[in-house]
Design a protein around this motif. Structure first.
Motif: not given
Ligand code: PCA
Length: 326
Positions: A168-188
């Motif tokens: 993930a690169y921001n909160a939206t990508t993190s939440k999108m991933a969670e909503g789709l059942g994936m496991l987000p980590t923020k990475i530049e």
């Protein structure tokens, strides 16, 4: 005067002269998060060169791409604190500071360049206001191409993506991933190749640009052209540094910023499809999500859109209204 006092006066005098000279002939280090060959960084380098040349050397700007001065996640804070006078940052990563920074990443709100430009216009006053509150001067903003979905395997159903490690690169990508059942980590972006090479990341939402920069075909097999949104970078200046410039120099910078913004939007649109073609050339499977998966992305997207509207309050609503009326 004692010897030591005389000496101190001398040092103070020299320091004073040096400070005056520095003011007349200033150098700004510009912090950039993305690789030197990325189009955002190339345009920033052109911007810096134009300021240096047109100010007659009064202000020279030197770019530091690839997070070499400050990493992507540090740039906003560094410019605020004046540790760097100028820098570029992905706006939507700053949602914790102000929900308005996330407007360009509201899922499926603006999915092409035309829409993104309208959204930029509609949100620019609110963006500038938020930055002024943070004592920052806004210069220009430029979009990444539309955001697609990268994965190490086919994504025909939610089961296929379930449990994938998601970059993930921001909160939206993190939440999108969670909503789709994936496991987000923020990475530049600068750490992306490493993350995919070591299996820390197996999927992500980003543009063809970043996948191309990081040669993601070495690690992932599929790219789905979802066109979820077009997040933007912005170039900002520390408020005190800006206030310290004379009007002529400010004018030179604003003119260079306007040119950079126009060139950068054009470059992003021009390269969009080209990046995706490079994926096919390098053996990746490129296509659209099937209708059921597209609907899953849009369902999570709609939830996030509602949540954003709630968080962004009246200002957010006003921006969306202005956008819808354009
Ligand atoms: N590239 C950046 C942000 C959005 C994009 O397309 C990244 O992945 O970090």
């Amino acid at each position: 005067m004692t010897k030591i006092k005389t000496l101190m006066c001398g040092v103070a005098f020299i320091a004073g002269v040096a400070a005056t000279n520095a003011h007349a002939n200033e150098k700004w280090d510009m912090a950039l998060a993305y690789s030197a060959t990325n189009f955002h960084s190339e345009i920033a380098a052109e911007f810096a060169a134009e300021v240096t040349e047109k100010s007659g050397g009064k202000l020279s700007i030197v770019t530091h791409p690839g997070g070499s001065l400050f990493g992507g996640s540090e740039i906003f804070g560094a410019v605020r604190k004046g540790l760097a006078p100028i820098g570029e940052r992905l706006i939507s990563a700053l949602g914790n500071d102000n929900a308005i920074y996330e407007v360009d990443s509201v899922p499926f709100l603006a999915t092409g360049f035309e829409g993104a430009k309208k959204l930029y216009k509609a949100s620019k006053p609110a963006l500038k206001e938020a930055l002024e509150e943070a004592r920052l001067h806004f210069l220009y903003s430029c979009p990444w191409p539309p955001q697609g979905f990268y994965t190490i395997k086919e994504a025909n159903s939610l089961d296929d993506v379930k449990g994938l490690k998601f970059r993930a690169y921001n909160a939206t990508t993190s939440k999108m991933a969670e909503g789709l059942g994936m496991l987000p980590t923020k990475i530049e972006a600068a750490e992306l190749s490493q993350a995919f090479a070591t299996g820390v990341a197996q999927s992500m939402i980003s543009s063809g640009s970043t996948g191309y920069d990081r040669k993601l075909w070495e690690h992932v097999s599929h790219y789905y052209d979802v066109k979820a949104w077009l997040p933007r970078n912005m170039v900002i200046v520390n408020g005190k540094a800006w206030a310290g410039l004379d009007d002529a120099t400010k004018g030179v910078i604003e003119a260079a910023a306007a040119t950079a913004e126009e060139n950068c939007w054009a470059k992003s649109a021009e390269l969009d499809q080209w990046y995706i073609e490079q994926f096919t050339t390098n053996g990746m499977t490129v296509g659209n999500l099937n209708p059921a998966m597209q609907a899953e992305f849009e369902k999570v997207g709609a939830e996030l859109r509602d949540a954003w509207l709630e968080r962004a309050g009246d200002k957010g609503k006003a921006v969306i209204e202005a956008f819808n009326n354009m």
